[in-house]
Design an enzyme around this catalytic site. Structure first.
Site: not given
Ligand code: ZN
Length: 263
Positions: A108, A111, A126, A134, A155, A158
């Site tokens: 989770q 860092d 997360h 993107c 991006c 795309c």
């Protein structure tokens, strides 16, 4: 008499597919303040708005400008993240992966410290603060790979809009990451929970799923958590102390031939 560490080592070696789940407690030991609770960043600065992602979509340029000149909790967080180093808990988890014992790590934390310690099979629920993503094709980029001259950046693959990889309030967990978490959890017969009360979904569902299928849960946390009642073993202490001891115990057992090396 067998200690809890030895019991945990034996259980891990008897399991076929160990998956780790880590949370803020592991980061705290690297000097990163948690968001919530005593000493939490949001406890001091106030909770960010719950619709951060919707605000980003409504005005991505403004959000990017704030991100590049952060104030409040973001500023303190970014400054801490830039200098944070992996601690012995991160290192022990990376070594367990290298030994072939830890098959995957769901975290989770955003860092990047698990990767910095050498863990390779990591699902960051997360996101990862050191990356950009993107929102259209989910390609990840290192920060330096994308020019920030025009905001929001787009991006190269795309043309979709790029945001920080870190998942905002109101933003769905990226589907590719969620799929990995579900696949790994569905194979796991033992989950190692470190520094997390797994209070927040979707993480909260993973240990429940392992337990539901008859798997084992081992928790490492200085304090009792909401998961303690369903854990087979609770190792009470700091992750940076308990995990290296658990790793040593596992290595001794492997060396003595008490268990077959997993790979
Ligand atoms: Zn894209």
């Amino acid at each position: 008499m067998e200690t809890d560490i030895e019991r945990a080592g034996r259980l891990i070696l008897a399991s076929k597919y160990v998956v780790g789940l880590t949370g803020a407690g592991v980061s705290v030991e690297s000097g990163i303040r948690p968001f919530r609770g005593p000493g939490g960043l949001w406890t001091e600065y106030g909770e960010p708005p719950m619709d951060g992602y919707q605000r980003f979509l409504a005005n991505p340029k403004a959000d990017w400008e704030q991100r590049l000149k952060p104030g409040g909790y973001r500023r303190e967080l970014f400054e801490t993240l830039e200098v944070a180093e992996p601690n012995p808990a991160h290192n022990a988890l990376a070594e367990l992966e290298e030994l072939g014992i830890l098959r995957y790590l769901i975290t989770q934390n955003m860092d990047n410290l698990h990767r910095a310690a050498g863990s390779k099979k990591v699902a960051e629920i997360h996101g990862n603060f050191s990356k950009l993503r993107c929102i259209q094709c989910s390609s990840r980029y290192e920060r330096g790979e994308i020019s920030l001259e025009t905001l929001p950046p787009h991006c190269p693959r795309c043309g979709g809009m790029i945001k920080a990889d870190t998942v905002m309030f109101g933003e769905p967990i990226p589907l590719d990451v969620l799929r990995i978490c579900e696949e790994e959890t569905s194979q796991s017969d033992c989950m190692l929970l470190v520094g997390t009360s797994a209070f927040v979904y979707p993480a909260a569902g993973f240990p429940q799923e392992v337990k539901r299928r008859g798997g084992a849960l081992i928790e490492v946390d200085p304090y009792e958590t909401g998961l303690t009642p369903v854990c087979n073993i609770s190792l009470r202490g700091k992750a940076g102390e308990m995990l290296p001891r658990l790793l040593d115990c596992i290595k001794v057992k492997l060396h003595r031939g008490e268990a077959e090396p997993p790979i």
